[in-house]
Design a protein around this motif. Structure first.
Motif, mmCIF file in Angstrom:
data_model
loop_
_atom_site.group_PDB
_atom_site.id
_atom_site.type_symbol
_atom_site.label_atom_id
_atom_site.label_comp_id
_atom_site.label_asym_id
_atom_site.label_seq_id
_atom_site.Cartn_x
_atom_site.Cartn_y
_atom_site.Cartn_z
ATOM 1 N N LYS A 4 6.528 2.960 -3.308
ATOM 2 C CA LYS A 4 6.958 4.198 -3.969
ATOM 3 C C LYS A 4 5.837 5.230 -4.014
ATOM 4 C CE LYS A 4 10.495 2.001 -6.731
ATOM 5 N NZ LYS A 4 10.973 1.657 -8.070
ATOM 6 N N LEU A 5 4.600 4.764 -4.230
ATOM 7 C CA LEU A 5 3.465 5.695 -4.221
ATOM 8 C C LEU A 5 3.248 6.270 -2.830
ATOM 9 C CD1 LEU A 5 0.770 4.049 -6.529
ATOM 10 C CD2 LEU A 5 1.976 6.185 -6.881
ATOM 11 N N ILE A 6 3.381 5.427 -1.829
ATOM 12 C CA ILE A 6 3.216 5.893 -0.450
ATOM 13 C C ILE A 6 4.293 6.920 -0.114
ATOM 14 C CG2 ILE A 6 3.327 5.188 1.978
ATOM 15 C CD1 ILE A 6 2.021 2.520 1.063
ATOM 16 N N LEU A 7 5.527 6.628 -0.485
ATOM 17 C CA LEU A 7 6.625 7.555 -0.216
ATOM 18 C C LEU A 7 6.425 8.879 -0.967
ATOM 19 C CD1 LEU A 7 9.320 8.054 1.187
ATOM 20 C CD2 LEU A 7 10.445 7.061 -0.817
ATOM 21 N N SER A 8 5.990 8.805 -2.216
ATOM 22 C CA SER A 8 5.715 10.025 -2.988
ATOM 23 C C SER A 8 4.626 10.859 -2.326
ATOM 24 C CB SER A 8 5.269 9.668 -4.408
ATOM 25 O OG SER A 8 6.295 9.037 -5.106
ATOM 26 N N THR A 9 3.584 10.181 -1.851
ATOM 27 C CA THR A 9 2.475 10.888 -1.206
ATOM 28 C C THR A 9 2.918 11.523 0.108
ATOM 29 O OG1 THR A 9 0.927 9.348 -2.235
ATOM 30 C CG2 THR A 9 0.111 10.635 -0.363
ATOM 31 N N ILE A 10 3.729 10.814 0.874
ATOM 32 C CA ILE A 10 4.239 11.365 2.139
ATOM 33 C C ILE A 10 5.093 12.602 1.869
ATOM 34 C CG2 ILE A 10 5.832 10.930 4.064
ATOM 35 C CD1 ILE A 10 4.748 8.017 4.064
ATOM 36 N N CYS A 11 5.974 12.532 0.872
ATOM 37 C CA CYS A 11 6.805 13.695 0.529
ATOM 38 C C CYS A 11 5.945 14.874 0.087
ATOM 39 C CB CYS A 11 7.796 13.326 -0.572
ATOM 40 S SG CYS A 11 9.111 12.237 -0.018
ATOM 41 N N PHE A 12 4.926 14.595 -0.717
ATOM 42 C CA PHE A 12 4.002 15.646 -1.170
ATOM 43 C C PHE A 12 3.338 16.318 0.025
ATOM 44 C CE2 PHE A 12 -0.486 16.634 -2.099
ATOM 45 C CZ PHE A 12 -0.308 17.686 -2.973
ATOM 46 N N VAL A 13 2.810 15.514 0.940
ATOM 47 C CA VAL A 13 2.107 16.063 2.102
ATOM 48 C C VAL A 13 3.056 16.884 2.973
ATOM 49 C CG1 VAL A 13 0.925 15.443 4.254
ATOM 50 C CG2 VAL A 13 0.292 14.318 2.106
ATOM 51 N N LEU A 14 4.274 16.390 3.199
ATOM 52 C CA LEU A 14 5.236 17.119 4.041
ATOM 53 C C LEU A 14 5.639 18.452 3.398
ATOM 54 C CD1 LEU A 14 7.529 14.232 5.330
ATOM 55 C CD2 LEU A 14 5.796 15.512 6.614
ATOM 56 N N LEU A 15 5.908 18.435 2.113
ATOM 57 C CA LEU A 15 6.288 19.673 1.438
ATOM 58 C C LEU A 15 5.123 20.665 1.393
ATOM 59 C CD1 LEU A 15 8.464 18.210 -1.433
ATOM 60 C CD2 LEU A 15 9.250 19.611 0.489
ATOM 61 N N LEU A 16 3.932 20.150 1.172
ATOM 62 C CA LEU A 16 2.755 21.024 1.167
ATOM 63 C C LEU A 16 2.501 21.604 2.558
ATOM 64 C CD1 LEU A 16 0.593 22.165 -0.647
ATOM 65 C CD2 LEU A 16 -0.820 20.190 -0.102
ATOM 66 N N LEU A 17 2.690 20.798 3.567
ATOM 67 C CA LEU A 17 2.543 21.275 4.947
ATOM 68 C C LEU A 17 3.568 22.369 5.248
ATOM 69 C CD1 LEU A 17 1.058 20.905 7.635
ATOM 70 C CD2 LEU A 17 2.727 19.141 8.220
ATOM 71 N N LEU A 18 4.791 22.193 4.771
ATOM 72 C CA LEU A 18 5.816 23.222 4.948
ATOM 73 C C LEU A 18 5.397 24.526 4.274
ATOM 74 C CD1 LEU A 18 8.648 24.140 5.837
ATOM 75 C CD2 LEU A 18 9.497 23.185 3.683
ATOM 76 N N LEU A 19 4.890 24.434 3.041
ATOM 77 C CA LEU A 19 4.411 25.638 2.355
ATOM 78 C C LEU A 19 3.270 26.300 3.115
ATOM 79 C CD1 LEU A 19 4.453 24.538 -1.400
ATOM 80 C CD2 LEU A 19 5.905 26.262 -0.315
ATOM 81 N N TYR A 20 2.364 25.484 3.652
ATOM 82 C CA TYR A 20 1.229 26.015 4.408
ATOM 83 C C TYR A 20 1.712 26.758 5.657
ATOM 84 C CZ TYR A 20 -3.069 26.191 7.106
ATOM 85 O OH TYR A 20 -4.135 26.626 7.850
ATOM 86 N N VAL A 21 2.620 26.151 6.393
ATOM 87 C CA VAL A 21 3.145 26.796 7.607
ATOM 88 C C VAL A 21 3.874 28.090 7.238
ATOM 89 C CG1 VAL A 21 4.835 26.545 9.478
ATOM 90 C CG2 VAL A 21 3.262 24.675 8.961
ATOM 91 N N LEU A 22 4.686 28.035 6.191
ATOM 92 C CA LEU A 22 5.400 29.244 5.770
ATOM 93 C C LEU A 22 4.441 30.342 5.321
ATOM 94 C CD1 LEU A 22 8.422 27.728 3.818
ATOM 95 C CD2 LEU A 22 8.475 28.927 6.023
ATOM 96 N N SER A 23 3.311 29.944 4.730
ATOM 97 C CA SER A 23 2.349 30.950 4.266
ATOM 98 C C SER A 23 1.777 31.758 5.429
ATOM 99 C CB SER A 23 1.218 30.301 3.461
ATOM 100 O OG SER A 23 0.333 29.611 4.300
ATOM 101 N N TRP A 24 1.777 31.183 6.634
ATOM 102 C CA TRP A 24 1.342 31.917 7.820
ATOM 103 C C TRP A 24 2.461 32.790 8.384
ATOM 104 C CZ3 TRP A 24 -3.328 32.846 9.586
ATOM 105 C CH2 TRP A 24 -4.376 32.013 9.176
#
Length: 129
Positions: A4-24
């Motif tokens: 569950k921690l691994i899955l939470s971390t993966i979701c966090f990273v993917l959503l943060l990556l999406l925000l980063y890409v959108l910020s560009w």
């Protein structure tokens, strides 16, 4: 680390990556993109601090954070709530049109805050180490 921690971390990273890409993608210039990323960093920093405050490791931390939380709450309930009232009045004014760049920054900063608070809370509360 649990699944569950691994899955939470993966979701966090993917959503943060999406925000980063959108910020560009949002904004007309590199300066807009840089400011978008600054909003993300600010939201992440505040969320990280909030996550630490709501998930203390020990009773000693809990006592220390309690004093800090009271101070932050006093500030937030006075000054910030007064400002939020003005913001909400403006947002719900039928003549107000939100610029897409500012709207993105508001949503991205808020999203970064929530994501950081959640992942910090989850790791501090449920990590085995």
């Amino acid at each position: 680390m649990s699944g569950k921690l691994i899955l939470s971390t993966i979701c966090f990273v993917l959503l943060l990556l999406l925000l980063y890409v959108l910020s560009w993608q949002v904004g007309a210039s590199r300066t807009d993109a840089a400011f978008n990323q600054l909003v993300l960093v600010f939201g992440l920093s505040l969320g990280w601090a909030a996550g630490i405050l709501i998930a203390p490791y020990s009773r000693d931390e809990q006592r220390q954070f309690s004093t800090l939380a009271k101070s932050v709450t006093a500030f937030g309930s006075g000054y910030l709530l007064g400002k939020l009232d003005q913001i909400f009045k403006r947002l719900f004014d039928h003549e107000f049109e939100l610029n897409s760049l500012y709207g993105f920054r508001l949503l991205a900063g808020g999203s970064a805050f929530v994501l950081a608070a959640i992942i910090t809370y989850v790791h501090r509360r449920y990590h085995d180490g």
